[in-house]
Design an enzyme around this catalytic site. Structure first.
Site, mmCIF file in Angstrom:
data_model
loop_
_atom_site.group_PDB
_atom_site.id
_atom_site.type_symbol
_atom_site.label_atom_id
_atom_site.label_comp_id
_atom_site.label_asym_id
_atom_site.label_seq_id
_atom_site.Cartn_x
_atom_site.Cartn_y
_atom_site.Cartn_z
ATOM 1 N N THR A 88 -4.889 26.275 8.127
ATOM 2 C CA THR A 88 -5.224 25.633 9.397
ATOM 3 C C THR A 88 -3.928 25.043 9.916
ATOM 4 O OG1 THR A 88 -7.402 24.988 8.536
ATOM 5 C CG2 THR A 88 -6.553 23.638 10.317
ATOM 6 N N VAL A 132 -18.899 27.012 9.586
ATOM 7 C CA VAL A 132 -17.986 26.128 10.307
ATOM 8 C C VAL A 132 -17.395 25.143 9.307
ATOM 9 C CG1 VAL A 132 -17.875 24.285 12.030
ATOM 10 C CG2 VAL A 132 -19.200 26.354 12.503
ATOM 11 N N GLY A 133 -16.092 25.015 9.317
ATOM 12 C CA GLY A 133 -15.424 24.080 8.413
ATOM 13 C C GLY A 133 -15.231 22.723 9.072
ATOM 14 N N THR A 138 -6.084 19.767 6.488
ATOM 15 C CA THR A 138 -6.129 21.199 6.218
ATOM 16 C C THR A 138 -6.654 21.356 4.786
ATOM 17 O OG1 THR A 138 -3.856 21.266 5.390
ATOM 18 C CG2 THR A 138 -4.163 21.703 7.742
HETATM 19 N N1 GLY Z 1 -9.889 23.471 6.834
HETATM 20 C C1 GLY Z 1 -10.251 24.689 7.390
HETATM 21 C C2 GLY Z 1 -11.572 25.169 6.981
HETATM 22 O O1 GLY Z 1 -12.053 24.840 5.907
HETATM 23 O O2 GLY Z 1 -12.164 25.907 7.736
#
Ligand code: GLY
Length: 387
Positions: A238, A267-268, A289
């Site tokens: 990310t 979705v993160g 991230t």
């Molecule tokens: N941190 C990015 C995700 O897990 O989608």
């Protein structure tokens, strides 16, 4: 024009007459506030400061240049992260990002603008390579915060964002390699992993505690950016970017293609305000991230901003949030043999006074920063565990 006989005006005038200059400051700063103000001075910096994840050196450089020229902090960081979103070689963000399990690239992003206290986000957005710019338009043009999937795409189309195939040949070939090894390391749990842990903090269902794992997985610690196992790249990579102007205004932005090979619609943390990104113009801005599922469950970025408000240095606030994740990671599939999280998370934070910091779950990470005396550069992250 204030009415001098209005009760509120009268009380305000009487209070101002009784308390002048330092007396007003002292009355407004009880002991706890004074302690916070003192903590805030540590590491303070003049001028604009921009921080980002390690893949964001070009982004912080661009954003810092724009801030120096007087740009709005959100405009500056959205322009900065666009460099990474547009880069087909970065397989964690925008064009060229690794796709979901069906070979489709789905992007997530959110933005927060400190001065106006407005937020916008998009999730599971297909075919548009700059989700951060779309998220900024959600904040600017709508009364909503988060648009997802088809609705987000239609919104972007209406605003004239160009649609294109985001799956590069390099990412498609990686997806084909992952497909050919399917089921060894996908995101569908095995039947014996379905049980939710027993009630009570620290309690674990049979098979979820430390000990021999039935479903051995490789150490995921490097997946924050990109880790290749048997020729297959994996990522929760990310870009997060937060900025502070010379005048102390703040903004934050996180943008990603999310977890590689995810279940479509997953979705993160990146588009979730308070998880992958949070900005409070009175305090600071923070982002994340790494493994989004872990960050969401501790409201990571919000937790960090709240810790900074209570007086923590940004680095300590990031370490606090990492420790919270470590304490709450229970399933054996997410733990090393000695009970530590087997995944990477990195937090980034900048405070209103320009102090900044970053910390990672596992050692060996760097973050990008521009300002506070030098140009765009990498600095080492503090860390919770040494690899
Ligand atoms: N941190 C990015 C995700 O897990 O989608």
């Amino acid at each position: 024009m204030p009415n001098p006989h209005d009760r509120r005006t009268f009380i305000a005038a009487a209070t101002a007459a009784a308390l002048t200059g330092p007396a007003i400051a002292a009355a407004q700063q009880p002991g706890r506030e004074r302690r916070r103000a003192e903590a805030r001075r540590t590491g303070a910096a003049d001028g604009p400061v921009v921080i980002a994840s390690g893949n964001g050196v070009a982004a912080v450089g661009r954003a810092h240049d724009l801030l120096t020229a007087g740009a709005d902090p959100l405009d500056a960081i959205v322009a900065g992260v666009k460099i990474v979103e547009d880069d087909p070689e970065d397989m964690t963000v925008g064009l060229g990002g690794l796709p979901n399990e069906e070979g489709v690239v789905e992007l997530d992003s959110c933005v927060m603008h400190g001065p106006s206290a407005r937020a916008g986000a998009v999730a599971s957005l297909r075919n548009i390579k700059n989700p951060a710019a779309v998220a900024r338009e959600v904040a600017r043009r709508t009364d909503h915060v988060l648009l997802v999937g088809e609705g987000a795409l239609r919104f972007a189309r209406r605003l004239g964002f160009k649609e294109e195939n985001l799956l590069t040949d390099k990412a498609r070939e990686a997806w084909l390699r992952w497909r050919s090894r399917l089921n060894r390391d996908d995101d569908w749990l095995q039947e014996d992993e379905f049980d939710l842990p027993a009630v009570g903090r620290g309690a674990m269902a049979p098979g979820h505690g430390p000990g021999p794992r039935r479903h051995a997985r490789p150490l995921l610690a490097l997946r924050d950016h990109l880790e290749t196992i048997d020729g297959v790249p994996y990522t929760t990579g990310t870009i997060h970017c937060s900025a502070r102007t010379a005048g102390g205004d703040l903004a934050g932005c996180t943008t990603t293609s999310g977890l590689s090979w995810k279940i479509p619609g997953r979705v993160g943390d990146s588009p979730i305000i308070g998880a992958g990104n949070f900005t409070d113009n009175a305090v600071g801005s923070a982002g994340a991230t790494g493994r989004g599922e872990a960050v969401i469950q501790v409201c990571g970025a919000h937790t960090i901003v709240m810790r900074m408000d209570a007086g923590d240095h940004p680095t300590d606030a990031c370490l606090y949030a990492l420790k919270t994740i470590a304490d709450r990671t229970k399933p054996a599939r997410l733990l090393t043999d000695d009970g530590r999280p087997n995944f990477q998370v990195v937090f980034y934070a900048v405070r209103k006074d320009g102090a900044y910091g970053s910390a990672s779950m596992w050692s060996g990470r760097t973050f990008a920063v521009a300002g506070a005396g030098s140009g765009a550069r990498h600095e080492a992250c503090a860390f919770l565990y040494e690899r």
